[in-house]
Scaffold this active site. Sequence first.
Site, PDB file in Angstrom:
ATOM      1  N   THR A 183       0.869  -1.177   0.000  1.00 49.50           N
ATOM      2  CA  THR A 183       0.000   0.000   0.000  1.00 49.50           C
ATOM      3  C   THR A 183       0.908   1.230   0.000  1.00 49.50           C
ATOM      4  O   THR A 183       2.076   1.134   0.392  1.00 49.50           O
ATOM      5  CB  THR A 183      -0.889   0.033   1.266  1.00 49.50           C
ATOM      6  OG1 THR A 183      -0.010   0.014   2.400  1.00 49.50           O
ATOM      7  CG2 THR A 183      -1.803  -1.157   1.349  1.00 49.50           C
ATOM      8  N   GLU A 327      -5.563  -4.425  -1.330  1.00 50.99           N
ATOM      9  CA  GLU A 327      -5.868  -5.617  -0.535  1.00 50.99           C
ATOM     10  C   GLU A 327      -6.946  -6.488  -1.177  1.00 50.99           C
ATOM     11  O   GLU A 327      -7.246  -7.566  -0.695  1.00 50.99           O
ATOM     12  CB  GLU A 327      -6.333  -5.203   0.875  1.00 50.99           C
ATOM     13  CG  GLU A 327      -5.239  -4.597   1.748  1.00 50.99           C
ATOM     14  CD  GLU A 327      -5.114  -3.080   1.617  1.00 50.99           C
ATOM     15  OE1 GLU A 327      -5.518  -2.546   0.571  1.00 50.99           O
ATOM     16  OE2 GLU A 327      -4.624  -2.434   2.560  1.00 50.99           O
ATOM     17  N   LYS A 434     -17.987  15.398   9.261  1.00 51.04           N
ATOM     18  CA  LYS A 434     -19.144  15.274  10.167  1.00 51.04           C
ATOM     19  C   LYS A 434     -19.510  16.654  10.672  1.00 51.04           C
ATOM     20  O   LYS A 434     -18.815  17.235  11.474  1.00 51.04           O
ATOM     21  CB  LYS A 434     -18.814  14.354  11.334  1.00 51.04           C
ATOM     22  CG  LYS A 434     -18.685  12.908  10.900  1.00 51.04           C
ATOM     23  CD  LYS A 434     -18.405  11.995  12.068  1.00 51.04           C
ATOM     24  CE  LYS A 434     -17.979  10.628  11.542  1.00 51.04           C
ATOM     25  NZ  LYS A 434     -16.722  10.159  12.065  1.00 51.04           N
ATOM     26  N   TRP A 439     -23.415  13.540   8.133  1.00 50.74           N
ATOM     27  CA  TRP A 439     -22.242  13.216   7.334  1.00 50.74           C
ATOM     28  C   TRP A 439     -22.334  13.919   5.992  1.00 50.74           C
ATOM     29  O   TRP A 439     -23.361  13.847   5.316  1.00 50.74           O
ATOM     30  CB  TRP A 439     -22.150  11.704   7.093  1.00 50.74           C
ATOM     31  CG  TRP A 439     -21.680  10.937   8.297  1.00 50.74           C
ATOM     32  CD1 TRP A 439     -21.579  11.416   9.575  1.00 50.74           C
ATOM     33  CD2 TRP A 439     -21.271   9.574   8.341  1.00 50.74           C
ATOM     34  NE1 TRP A 439     -21.125  10.435  10.406  1.00 50.74           N
ATOM     35  CE2 TRP A 439     -20.923   9.302   9.685  1.00 50.74           C
ATOM     36  CE3 TRP A 439     -21.151   8.569   7.391  1.00 50.74           C
ATOM     37  CZ2 TRP A 439     -20.470   8.036  10.089  1.00 50.74           C
ATOM     38  CZ3 TRP A 439     -20.701   7.322   7.792  1.00 50.74           C
ATOM     39  CH2 TRP A 439     -20.361   7.058   9.132  1.00 50.74           C
TER      40      TRP A 439
HETATM   41  P1  ADP Z   1      -3.743   3.832  -2.077  1.00 50.55           P
HETATM   42  O1  ADP Z   1      -4.759   4.805  -2.637  1.00 50.55           O
HETATM   43  O2  ADP Z   1      -3.546   3.969  -0.595  1.00 50.55           O
HETATM   44  O3  ADP Z   1      -2.523   3.713  -2.874  1.00 50.55           O
HETATM   45  P2  ADP Z   1      -5.317   1.722  -3.165  1.00 50.55           P
HETATM   46  O4  ADP Z   1      -4.908   1.954  -4.554  1.00 50.55           O
HETATM   47  O5  ADP Z   1      -5.427   0.347  -2.689  1.00 50.55           O
HETATM   48  O6  ADP Z   1      -4.358   2.394  -2.168  1.00 50.55           O
HETATM   49  O7  ADP Z   1      -6.640   2.551  -2.936  1.00 50.55           O
HETATM   50  C1  ADP Z   1      -7.817   1.977  -2.494  1.00 50.55           C
HETATM   51  C2  ADP Z   1      -8.809   3.043  -2.160  1.00 50.55           C
HETATM   52  O8  ADP Z   1      -9.066   3.881  -3.289  1.00 50.55           O
HETATM   53  C3  ADP Z   1     -10.155   2.515  -1.759  1.00 50.55           C
HETATM   54  O9  ADP Z   1     -10.179   2.102  -0.419  1.00 50.55           O
HETATM   55  C4  ADP Z   1     -11.051   3.723  -2.015  1.00 50.55           C
HETATM   56  O10 ADP Z   1     -10.989   4.642  -0.939  1.00 50.55           O
HETATM   57  C5  ADP Z   1     -10.402   4.360  -3.212  1.00 50.55           C
HETATM   58  N1  ADP Z   1     -11.136   3.991  -4.418  1.00 50.55           N
HETATM   59  C6  ADP Z   1     -10.828   3.048  -5.319  1.00 50.55           C
HETATM   60  N2  ADP Z   1     -11.720   3.031  -6.329  1.00 50.55           N
HETATM   61  C7  ADP Z   1     -12.638   3.991  -6.043  1.00 50.55           C
HETATM   62  C8  ADP Z   1     -13.824   4.470  -6.695  1.00 50.55           C
HETATM   63  N3  ADP Z   1     -14.232   4.004  -7.853  1.00 50.55           N
HETATM   64  N4  ADP Z   1     -14.508   5.471  -6.086  1.00 50.55           N
HETATM   65  C9  ADP Z   1     -14.119   5.994  -4.900  1.00 50.55           C
HETATM   66  N5  ADP Z   1     -13.008   5.587  -4.260  1.00 50.55           N
HETATM   67  C10 ADP Z   1     -12.276   4.602  -4.823  1.00 50.55           C
END
Ligand code: ADP
Length: 535
Positions: A183, A327, A434, A439
């Site tokens: 990550t 993940e 919030k 929200w």
């Molecule tokens: P990071 O952004 O920390 O590098 P990831 O690529 O695994 O890690 O990102 C996952 C996160 O990206 C999700 O938990 C969510 O918050 C966001 N995300 C992914 N796809 C979408 C989507 N289509 N709409 C909104 N948020 C998204």
Amino acid sequence: MVQPGNMMRMPLLINSILTHALESSADQEIVTALDDGSLHTYTYREFGRRVKDLAVGMGHRGLLPGHRVATLAWNTYRHLEIYYATAGIGAICHTVNPRLSREQIEFIINDAQDVVVFYDGHFAELVEQLEPRCPSVAHWVLLNEDADQDHAGMHYGAWLGNDVRNFEWLEFDEDTACGLCYTSGTTGAPKGTQYSHRSTVLHAYASSHPNALAISCSDAVMPLVPMFHVNAWGLPYSSLMSGAKIVLPGSNMQGERLYALCERAGVTLSAGVPTVWKGVLDHVESRALTFSTLQHIVIGGAACPPHMIASFRARNVTVRHAWGMTEVSPLGTVCQLLPKHASLPGDETLQVLASQGRPLFGARFKLVDEEGKRLPHDGVSTGHLMVQGNWVISHYYGKAEPATEDGWFRTGDVGSIDADGYMRITDRSKDVIKSGGEWISSIEIENIAMEEPGIELAACIAESSEKWGERPVLFVVPKPDGCLSAEQILARYQGRVAKWSIPDKVVFIERMPMTATGKIQKAALRSLPLPTKPQ
Ligand code: ADP
């Protein structure tokens, strides 16, 4: 009494994807855009020969099952060869995101105890700094095949040219690890997700399904999402599994270049984060261009603004909005319309398409409240999103304790799910605003702002407020030639959202801080000074 079935059991291995692709689509092409603007093209047949060649070369240099093989590389045919050769010998392809800080990359390579790093020439300087700091790495291999003699043994070409005649893929358990991705560490040190052959093959099956990415042998698939982040959403596996043409963009991700590649290579299906698609769209809009082959694009990794979906649809390109995370391998949901949506008016259709979509078979979602109590899937109740499935993490790499709660993984996202399974993300839990007990969805506020033609990018965060707890603040990067006022932007919210959701302040900034995966870095925005008076 239950009876066992009487069917064969074949392990779900990545080399079986390659074998299938070679036995049924050997003439299919893999195209890579090179730095000099030319295209490198070869067939699956030649690809398969080189993958075997590399696997033999890895064996000669002492690579064993379980070894971690890192890459610092763009989307190219050589990167794809490393994916398959590494998995084929039972080793683990550890894709490292070169956009992370040097310190994070060093931490990640040392944490994974990588034994080899294959790197593109663009990262030579970075590698120079990493070499003395990463003692587990025995080989730093430049991804070049015509390096001079000084580099003998250290360039990719020296790992090829082996006798592959007696080489056979190993058979091992399908739960064997094949890939590793960390990550990006926005919250604490980066953590590794280790994929298995089984999870990767099942994710490839499920993601090619017509309800998901719908990849077929008629497609030319261009992954704009990097192969260094969550396996380019599994496209290197699902495309080969489907016998599709693969078009790899290399290092240049400018909108103009990507549009030209799309046209030149006849791309029909492509996938990437909203910021990359914005670059393509800006180019196409500014020159009134059309797409002659592109049919479908997948947008995910961050919320896709509805106006972007509408702009592509106006150019006869269907958008499939997808949700995923490292993940979750990454795909959990993909948005497509149901027959009942055919009669909806345009803006309501857009609202459906802007949701994150429905689950792939093999992944399940539930919503819980703060106490962990299940919430109904009624499209209204908003809660924390939990996921479980065949390609969802159970433990972080090197950690003994489970990453799950009662068999479910907490995504860190907040949203709702309706009775048809459509999921709508309102925020990451740490980004939720919030205000006075209500929200406010930062995504909703951002999407409305992004409708304003003079806005390049917009992001909404919370400012603490004595009276309300938190209040929304909108950060805006205006387009260079635009003249834009805060009043003009705020007028867009009238009648669209509840009064208390309208941002108190609009802050104009020159550049939006972005993460290593091309998403807005809200943590950096939170540290910027804010004007004291509401606008
Ligand atoms: P990071 O952004 O920390 O590098 P990831 O690529 O695994 O890690 O990102 C996952 C996160 O990206 C999700 O938990 C969510 O918050 C966001 N995300 C992914 N796809 C979408 C989507 N289509 N709409 C909104 N948020 C998204």
